[in-house]
Design a protein around this motif. Structure first.
Motif, PDB file in Angstrom:
ATOM      1  N   ARG A   1       3.117  -9.967   4.751  1.00  0.00           N
ATOM      2  CA  ARG A   1       2.593  -9.045   5.768  1.00  0.00           C
ATOM      3  C   ARG A   1       2.072  -9.805   6.987  1.00  0.00           C
ATOM      4  O   ARG A   1       2.284  -9.396   8.128  1.00  0.00           O
ATOM      5  CB  ARG A   1       1.454  -8.207   5.173  1.00  0.00           C
ATOM      6  CG  ARG A   1       1.875  -7.270   4.049  1.00  0.00           C
ATOM      7  CD  ARG A   1       0.726  -6.337   3.691  1.00  0.00           C
ATOM      8  NE  ARG A   1       1.027  -5.519   2.531  1.00  0.00           N
ATOM      9  CZ  ARG A   1       0.524  -5.719   1.308  1.00  0.00           C
ATOM     10  NH1 ARG A   1      -0.315  -6.727   1.104  1.00  0.00           N
ATOM     11  NH2 ARG A   1       0.848  -4.919   0.318  1.00  0.00           N
TER      12      ARG A   1
ATOM     13  N   LEU B   1       2.492 -11.045  -1.369  1.00  0.00           N
ATOM     14  CA  LEU B   1       2.864  -9.935  -0.491  1.00  0.00           C
ATOM     15  C   LEU B   1       2.004  -9.943   0.768  1.00  0.00           C
ATOM     16  O   LEU B   1       2.469  -9.616   1.864  1.00  0.00           O
ATOM     17  CB  LEU B   1       2.705  -8.615  -1.244  1.00  0.00           C
ATOM     18  CG  LEU B   1       3.457  -7.406  -0.670  1.00  0.00           C
ATOM     19  CD1 LEU B   1       4.947  -7.678  -0.596  1.00  0.00           C
ATOM     20  CD2 LEU B   1       3.195  -6.168  -1.524  1.00  0.00           C
TER      21      LEU B   1
ATOM     22  N   GLU C   1       8.812  -6.411  -6.395  1.00  0.00           N
ATOM     23  CA  GLU C   1       8.433  -6.551  -7.798  1.00  0.00           C
ATOM     24  C   GLU C   1       8.115  -7.991  -8.176  1.00  0.00           C
ATOM     25  O   GLU C   1       7.197  -8.260  -8.956  1.00  0.00           O
ATOM     26  CB  GLU C   1       9.567  -6.014  -8.677  1.00  0.00           C
ATOM     27  CG  GLU C   1       9.213  -5.944 -10.154  1.00  0.00           C
ATOM     28  CD  GLU C   1      10.303  -5.268 -10.958  1.00  0.00           C
ATOM     29  OE1 GLU C   1      10.373  -5.518 -12.163  1.00  0.00           O
ATOM     30  OE2 GLU C   1      11.079  -4.486 -10.376  1.00  0.00           O
TER      31      GLU C   1
ATOM     32  N   GLU D   1       0.240  -9.745  -5.331  1.00  0.00           N
ATOM     33  CA  GLU D   1      -0.408  -9.141  -4.172  1.00  0.00           C
ATOM     34  C   GLU D   1      -0.734 -10.198  -3.123  1.00  0.00           C
ATOM     35  O   GLU D   1      -0.621  -9.957  -1.922  1.00  0.00           O
ATOM     36  CB  GLU D   1      -1.686  -8.429  -4.607  1.00  0.00           C
ATOM     37  CG  GLU D   1      -2.402  -7.698  -3.476  1.00  0.00           C
ATOM     38  CD  GLU D   1      -1.522  -6.644  -2.805  1.00  0.00           C
ATOM     39  OE1 GLU D   1      -1.656  -6.441  -1.582  1.00  0.00           O
ATOM     40  OE2 GLU D   1      -0.685  -6.033  -3.509  1.00  0.00           O
TER      41      GLU D   1
ATOM     42  N   ASN E   1       7.070  -3.021   2.143  1.00  0.00           N
ATOM     43  CA  ASN E   1       7.242  -2.401   0.830  1.00  0.00           C
ATOM     44  C   ASN E   1       6.977  -3.417  -0.272  1.00  0.00           C
ATOM     45  O   ASN E   1       7.274  -4.612  -0.134  1.00  0.00           O
ATOM     46  CB  ASN E   1       8.653  -1.843   0.685  1.00  0.00           C
ATOM     47  CG  ASN E   1       8.912  -0.711   1.665  1.00  0.00           C
ATOM     48  OD1 ASN E   1       7.984   0.034   2.014  1.00  0.00           O
ATOM     49  ND2 ASN E   1      10.146  -0.562   2.105  1.00  0.00           N
ATOM     50  N   SER E   2       6.432  -2.939  -1.360  1.00  0.00           N
ATOM     51  CA  SER E   2       6.134  -3.822  -2.485  1.00  0.00           C
ATOM     52  C   SER E   2       7.414  -4.438  -3.037  1.00  0.00           C
ATOM     53  O   SER E   2       8.464  -3.790  -3.091  1.00  0.00           O
ATOM     54  CB  SER E   2       5.421  -3.039  -3.591  1.00  0.00           C
ATOM     55  OG  SER E   2       4.186  -2.531  -3.124  1.00  0.00           O
TER      56      SER E   2
END
Length: 702
Positions: free
Chosen positions: A250, A246, A239, A243, A236-237
């Motif tokens: 992953r 993130l 805040e 990117e 889930n993103s």
């Protein structure tokens, strides 16, 4: 861990009498144990989540029952009721380490339509069911899954023969470590290396050679630069993350072998690394987190939720104030105080078996002496009672026979007397009837003669009755006299009186011995305290039952003496060395964090395994460090800023000047071997891995 969800209808619980009676005592020993209503509340709360963890167990009588783990501190035992319509809430117990280990192997998770508490089985609604067949069938399926999983695990860890290239690599590592150890015997080791690291590296090489590493593919990757394909995890993103950051999360979560990260900004790394750790722990992964810079290490840890179990290896002066509570030394000291406090009461209870064994053994010896004396008295009493029985037969049996004859005669006389009285009554009635007809005209003279004849017969019968009554009275008097003789013959006998006095004396002496033995039993029971819930029954008191108690206590004494010795030795060691707790704290931590300089502080590191090793500032990592990660981690993430070599000039020069015979002795057969070692000394593992140009899925730029 294998788990299986089981959804069943409403379940009725009926507290057993034994549970209700013993609950107060259990709560006195374990104050955190709940009452019946709190148990029901905990069950309903778990039921709203993923369910109630449950195991099927078999007790000492071979009865299968259900154990529910209602919280992290206690469990309850449920036994199927006779009508199969509910369960008896049979026991409540505090959880021990073996309970957690049993749960770790797999459990049923019961999702019940509703948990219902009844004070009596009659309150259970008709046609209710305990769902026992459904639960046992699910348990059988779970057991089959466990067997399959264990088989797959054994198959996965089956020894696989190393390839020649892998064997050659490990041989080179052995030679390199031998060179460094030889260098350390006469020089100071280069920065970042220590004798402890070299020893740990040798253990890691042995582990890799034995194919006991968690992920054997990592060795293949290092030798052949062969990476496994994978897809980044869905996360889930967040805040606060870009990117790119993130994407790091992953990949860290799903990479099956090794991920190389090149990052520039330390601030961006802190946010991303903390999220990596949080996501990994959330997915039940144990993480080893290492960095060269302690400030970065602590900054990452400070961002983690409090629920994560963190162990920070290091010293207080090098750790930030907010991470102090996670220090291994502080946690070990806290656990040390907690364990010593929690075992203090048990230590006091076991004290008689540690410091007063001489007194305990003396009390037990005194009890055995009392039992021996009681046996003598009981044997003597039995012998005298047998003599009394023989004398009684000798004196009483003749009188009994005479008395029996009188009783038989009395019955015969009584029956005969009653018959004559009945005959007399009939004859008297007949004479009266004849007398009433003697005045009749004509026939009166005949009736008068008959009445006179009947009168003579009556007179004779009355004489017979009187004679019979005299005989009966005489026999009755003889019977009464015999009864009186029977009552007085024994007390009048001098031998009998001596026997009775001896019996009385023996009984008095035996009663005194019983009181003495019971006092000794009370003294022995006092040494037990609350260590055992019950003792063998003693009533009615006898030498045999006291001997049973003495044998039972002797067994308990041996058991508690061993426990006392173990507990006192353990507490003494724990009091002096809180570091004894380090291996357990490290083993059960979600995240183990330490700087690269403190890597040698991992107590019992040869037994540790991690799902993920995340190394920050990996450009300064040494080859011995990498060997440890290969041998103890399933996945590795190396994050660094540069890949510039860190030359070990002193070792390099020393190796170049070694005589040929020394090179051969150390395992260097020719100049090519020397150049190979020099290349290894001139580069870091991070640089070597980058130079092999991994695919884009295993290399990330931030």
């Amino acid at each position: 861990m294998e788990n299986l969800l089981v959804q069943v209808g409403p379940i009725y619980l009926v507290p057993s009498m034994g549970l209700l009676q013993g609950l107060a005592e259990q709560q006195r020993r374990y104050p955190y144990l709940p009452d019946i209503n709190k148990i029901l509340q905990d069950l309903r709360q778990l039921n709203q989540g993923s369910g109630v963890p449950a195991l099927l167990k078999v007790d000492n009588q071979g009865i299968t029952h259900l154990t529910l783990y209602c919280s992290s501190s206690y469990a309850v035992g449920l036994y199927l009721l006779e009508n199969n319509d509910g369960y008896s809430l049979h026991y409540l117990k505090a959880l021990q380490l073996q309970d957690y280990e049993a749960l770790a192997e797999g459990a049923l998770w019961l999702k019940v339509q509703s948990w219902l508490l009844c004070t009596d089985v009659r309150m259970i609604l008709p046609l209710s069911t305990a769902c026992w067949p459904q639960i046992t069938e699910a348990w059988q399926q779970l057991e089959e899954r466990k067997v399959t999983a264990r088989h797959q695990q054994l198959t996965a860890h089956a020894p696989v023969q190393l390839s020649p290239e892998q064997e050659s690599f490990l041989n080179r590592m052995d030679v390199l470590l031998t060179l460094l150890q030889q260098f350390a015997s006469t020089h100071k080791l280069p920065a970042g290396l220590s004798d402890a690291q070299l020893l740990r590296a040798r253990q890691s090489v042995a582990r890799l050679r034995e194919e006991s590493a968690p992920n054997a593919h990592l060795l293949n990757l290092l030798v052949h630069h062969s990476y496994l394909p994978y897809q980044p995890a869905k996360v889930n993103s967040v805040e606060a993350l870009t990117e790119e950051q993130l994407e790091l999360v992953r990949r860290v979560i799903n990479v099956p072998d090794l991920l190389l990260v090149q990052a520039v900004s330390e601030t961006s790394k802190v946010r991303a690394l903390s999220e990596c750790l949080r996501e990994a722990v959330q997915r039940q992964q144990r993480v080893l987190f290492m960095a060269r810079n302690p400030q970065i290490l602590d900054s990452v840890l400070e961002r983690l939720p409090e629920a994560i179990q963190i162990v920070r290896v290091g010293t207080e002066k090098k750790v930030s104030a907010r991470v102090q509570s996670h220090l291994l030394t502080n946690q070990a000291s806290s656990m040390q105080r907690s364990l010593l406090q929690r075992t203090s009461a048990l230590q006091q209870q076991l004290a008689p078996f540690a410091h007063e064994l001489t007194q305990v053994d003396q009390k037990l010896t005194d009890l055995h002496a009392s039992i021996a004396q009681m046996r003598e008295k009981e044997h003597a009493l039995q012998s005298v009672q047998e003599l009394v029985l023989q004398l009684t037969h000798k004196l009483v049996d003749p009188l009994q026979a005479h008395l029996s004859g009188l009783v038989t005669m009395q019955k015969t006389l009584w029956d005969r007397l009653n018959k004559r009285k009945a005959t007399l009554a009939r004859w008297t009635q007949r004479k009266s009837w004849l007398d009433s007809r003697s005045q009749l005209p004509g026939m009166g003279l005949l009736f008068l003669q008959l009445a006179q004849s009947q009168g003579h017969k009556l007179a004779q019968m009355e004489q017979l009755v009187q004679a019979e009554q005299a005989v009966y009275a005489s026999n009755l008097e003889a019977y009464n006299q015999a009864q009186q003789d029977l009552q007085t013959i024994l007390p009048a006998n001098e031998t009998y009186r001596e026997y009775q006095k001896r019996i009385h004396d023996l009984q008095s002496e035996n009663e005194a011995l019983k009181k003495q033995a019971l006092e000794q039993v009370r003294a022995l029971n006092a040494s037990l305290g609350d260590l055992t819930p019950s003792i063998p029954p003693l009533a009615p008191v006898s030498a045999e039952k006291l001997q049973t108690y003495a044998d039972w206590y002797s067994e308990k004494r041996r058991l508690f003496a061993r426990r006392a010795q173990l507990l006192f030795d353990w507490r003494a060691d724990l009091t002096a060395h809180s570091e004894l707790l380090d291996p357990e704290l490290l083993r059960y931590a979600d995240v183990v964090a330490l700087s690269l300089q403190e890597s040698t502080s991992l107590t019992g590191s040869e037994e540790l395994e991690f799902d993920l090793a995340l190394i920050e500032d990996a450009e300064s990592m040494t080859l011995p460090d990498l060997l440890f990660f290969l041998a103890h981690s399933r996945r590795i993430v190396l994050s660094g800023q540069t890949a510039s070599p860190v030359p070990d000039k002193e070792v390099y020069d020393w190796l170049a000047t070694l005589p040929q015979h020394e090179r051969v002795r150390l395992g260097l057969q020719d100049d090519a071997d020397v150049r190979t070692m020099q290349e290894l000394l001139q580069s870091t593992p991070y640089a070597l891995l980058l130079a092999a140009q991994p695919d884009s899925a295993h290399l990330l730029h931030l």
